[in-house]
Design an enzyme around this catalytic site. Structure first.
Site, PDB file in Angstrom:
ATOM      1  N   ASP A  94     -13.232  30.616 -10.237  1.00 26.40           N
ATOM      2  CA  ASP A  94     -13.382  31.844  -9.937  1.00 26.40           C
ATOM      3  C   ASP A  94     -12.152  32.532  -9.170  1.00 26.40           C
ATOM      4  O   ASP A  94     -11.639  33.449  -9.262  1.00 26.40           O
ATOM      5  CB  ASP A  94     -14.502  32.545  -9.315  1.00 26.40           C
ATOM      6  CG  ASP A  94     -15.953  32.271 -10.298  1.00 26.40           C
ATOM      7  OD1 ASP A  94     -15.433  32.241 -11.542  1.00 26.40           O
ATOM      8  OD2 ASP A  94     -17.111  32.322  -9.896  1.00 26.40           O
ATOM      9  N   ASP A 197     -21.452  38.296  12.416  1.00 28.77           N
ATOM     10  CA  ASP A 197     -20.240  37.385  12.240  1.00 28.77           C
ATOM     11  C   ASP A 197     -19.085  38.175  11.425  1.00 28.77           C
ATOM     12  O   ASP A 197     -18.126  37.846  11.242  1.00 28.77           O
ATOM     13  CB  ASP A 197     -20.483  36.150  11.707  1.00 28.77           C
ATOM     14  CG  ASP A 197     -20.992  34.815  12.775  1.00 28.77           C
ATOM     15  OD1 ASP A 197     -20.984  35.482  14.108  1.00 28.77           O
ATOM     16  OD2 ASP A 197     -21.251  33.857  12.151  1.00 28.77           O
ATOM     17  N   TYR A 210     -19.579  35.806  -2.333  1.00 28.62           N
ATOM     18  CA  TYR A 210     -19.791  35.510  -0.742  1.00 28.62           C
ATOM     19  C   TYR A 210     -20.950  36.312  -0.444  1.00 28.62           C
ATOM     20  O   TYR A 210     -21.913  35.870   0.371  1.00 28.62           O
ATOM     21  CB  TYR A 210     -18.488  36.039  -0.062  1.00 28.62           C
ATOM     22  CG  TYR A 210     -18.546  35.695   1.203  1.00 28.62           C
ATOM     23  CD1 TYR A 210     -19.305  34.948   2.011  1.00 28.62           C
ATOM     24  CD2 TYR A 210     -17.282  36.181   2.031  1.00 28.62           C
ATOM     25  CE1 TYR A 210     -19.154  34.683   3.366  1.00 28.62           C
ATOM     26  CE2 TYR A 210     -17.356  36.067   3.524  1.00 28.62           C
ATOM     27  CZ  TYR A 210     -18.259  35.245   4.253  1.00 28.62           C
ATOM     28  OH  TYR A 210     -18.016  35.030   5.423  1.00 28.62           O
ATOM     29  N   SER A 213     -24.510  34.351  -0.986  1.00 23.67           N
ATOM     30  CA  SER A 213     -24.448  33.271  -0.446  1.00 23.67           C
ATOM     31  C   SER A 213     -25.153  33.691   1.187  1.00 23.67           C
ATOM     32  O   SER A 213     -25.734  33.160   1.812  1.00 23.67           O
ATOM     33  CB  SER A 213     -23.366  32.472   0.110  1.00 23.67           C
ATOM     34  OG  SER A 213     -22.244  33.158   0.716  1.00 23.67           O
TER      35      SER A 213
END
Length: 312
Positions: A94, A197, A210, A213
Site C-alpha cells: 500500500d 500523541d 493508521y 490501528s
C-alpha cells in the site's frame, strides 16, 4: 464511475489506432516475487502493450528480469502526461501505491496495485492473479473507483506542490517525552481539544490504515466522509468522529518543544507549533482500478478474515 471509463478509453484507442501504454512503478521486492513480475513483463510484451517503467525501479528490475522489447523510463508526472500513459501498475504494498499517486497527480491516469508487500488493502492484486488481472484490463472487466484525497494548507507551504494525501494527514509529537495538545475546528466551529500523541484525519481509503490501528472505523469508498481519530488520547471518553468530507478542518498545536510532525501519507515535515494547519478535500481524485470480483468488500473480508470460524 464503473465501466464508462473503459468504453470511452476503448473508443479512443480504436479511433487513433493507439497502442495501449502501461507504466510501472514499484519498490524492491524479495526473490520470491521474481517469477511473478517476470510473468507480468512477459504478459504485457505478448499483448503488444508498450511498457514505460520508473527509472530507479527499472534499474532494480533489469538486474533480475529479462526484457524482449524496448523499455522507456520516466521519473515525473510530466513524463507520464507527455507520453499519454493509459494505466499505471504499482508493484509493492500500500505504501508503494501511495507514492505512485505523486507521479499520477492530476493526470487522471488510473492505478492498479499488485501486492508484493504485506496486507495490501489498496494494492490488492495477489501476484498469482497477475495473468487474470491483465486479461481483465485488456477486456475491460474492471471498474474505476474514484478515491477522495486530503489537501493540506499552511502559511509556509510545508510540502510545496505535493500537499495532498490519499490515506491521511497525521499530526504526531516529535519526541517520546510527552503528549501534545491539539485544538480542532470544523468549519470554524470549535470541536474539541485533544491531549494525545497525535491526531489523524483520514479519508475512506485511509480508514483501513493508521486510523484503523488507532481504533477508527472502516469507511466504505465513495462515501463523502472523513474520520478524525486521536492517537493514544489522554481522555478515554474521546472517540473517533466521522465528519462530512466538504468540511474544512483547522488544527492548532501546542507542544512544549514548539515542534511537532505533520505527515501526508508517507511524507513528513517538522513544523513550528505556531503554524495553523488547514485540511480540506482536494479538488481532484485518484482513480483506482478494481478488477471484476476484486471489490473493497471482498478485500477487507479476506484481509481481516471476516466470517471465518477460528475455533477449528
Amino acid at each position: 464511475m464503473k465501466k464508462e471509463y473503459f468504453y470511452i478509453f476503448q473508443i479512443h484507442l480504436e479511433q487513433t489506432n493507439k497502442v495501449m501504454k502501461i507504466a510501472i512503478f514499484g519498490t524492491v521486492f524479495s526473490e520470491n516475487f521474481n517469477k511473478y513480475i517476470q510473468h507480468l513483463v512477459k504478459k504485457l510484451e505478448s499483448e503488444k502493450i508498450d511498457i514505460i517503467i520508473e527509472s530507479s525501479f527499472y534499474e532494480f528490475l533489469s538486474e533480475r528480469l529479462r526484457f524482449h522489447s524496448q523499455i522507456e523510463t520516466f521519473n515525473s508526472s510530466t513524463n507520464l502526461l507527455v507520453e499519454k500513459t493509459d494505466i499505471l501498475l504499482s508493484v509493492g504494498g500500500d505504501g508503494t501505491l501511495l507514492k505512485a499517486t505523486s507521479f499520477v497527480n492530476k493526470t487522471n491516469i488510473p492505478i492498479m496495485g499488485i501486492n508484493t508487500g504485506r496486507l495490501g488493502f489498496i494494492s490488492s492484486i495477489p501476484p498469482d492473479q497477475i495473468d487474470e488481472a491483465i486479461n481483465d484490463l485488456i477486456r475491460g472487466n474492471y471498474s474505476i473507483n474514484q478515491r477522495t484525497l486530503l489537501e493540506l494548507h499552511t502559511e509556509n507551504n510545508l510540502f510545496q506542490n505535493k500537499n495532498f494525501a490519499l490515506n491521511e494527514v497525521a499530526i504526531v509529537k516529535k519526541d517520546t517525552s510527552s503528549m501534545i495538545k491539539i485544538d480542532a475546528f470544523i468549519n470554524d466551529e470549535f470541536l474539541n481539544t485533544y491531549w494525545a500523541d497525535g491526531l489523524i484525519v483520514a479519508t475512506p481509503t485511509g480508514s483501513t490504515g493508521y486510523s484503523l490501528s488507532c481504533g477508527g472505523p472502516i469507511i466504505m469508498p465513495g462515501t463523502d466522509n472523513f474520520v478524525i481519530t486521536p492517537i493514544a488520547q489522554h481522555n478515554l471518553n474521546v472517540r473517533p468522529i466521522v465528519i462530512d468530507s466538504n468540511s474544512i478542518i483547522k488544527l492548532k498545536v501546542e507542544d512544549r518543544d514548539k515542534l511537532a510532525l505533520v505527515t501526508l501519507d508517507s511524507c513528513s515535515r517538522a513544523f513550528d507549533s505556531s503554524v495553523e494547519l488547514t485540511i480540506k478535500k482536494a479538488d481532484f481524485t485518484i482513480n483506482l482500478i478494481e478488477p471484476e470480483g476484486n471489490t473493497f468488500s471482498s478485500t477487507i473480508r479476506h484481509k481481516l478474515m471476516w466470517g471465518l470460524d477460528k475455533r477449528n
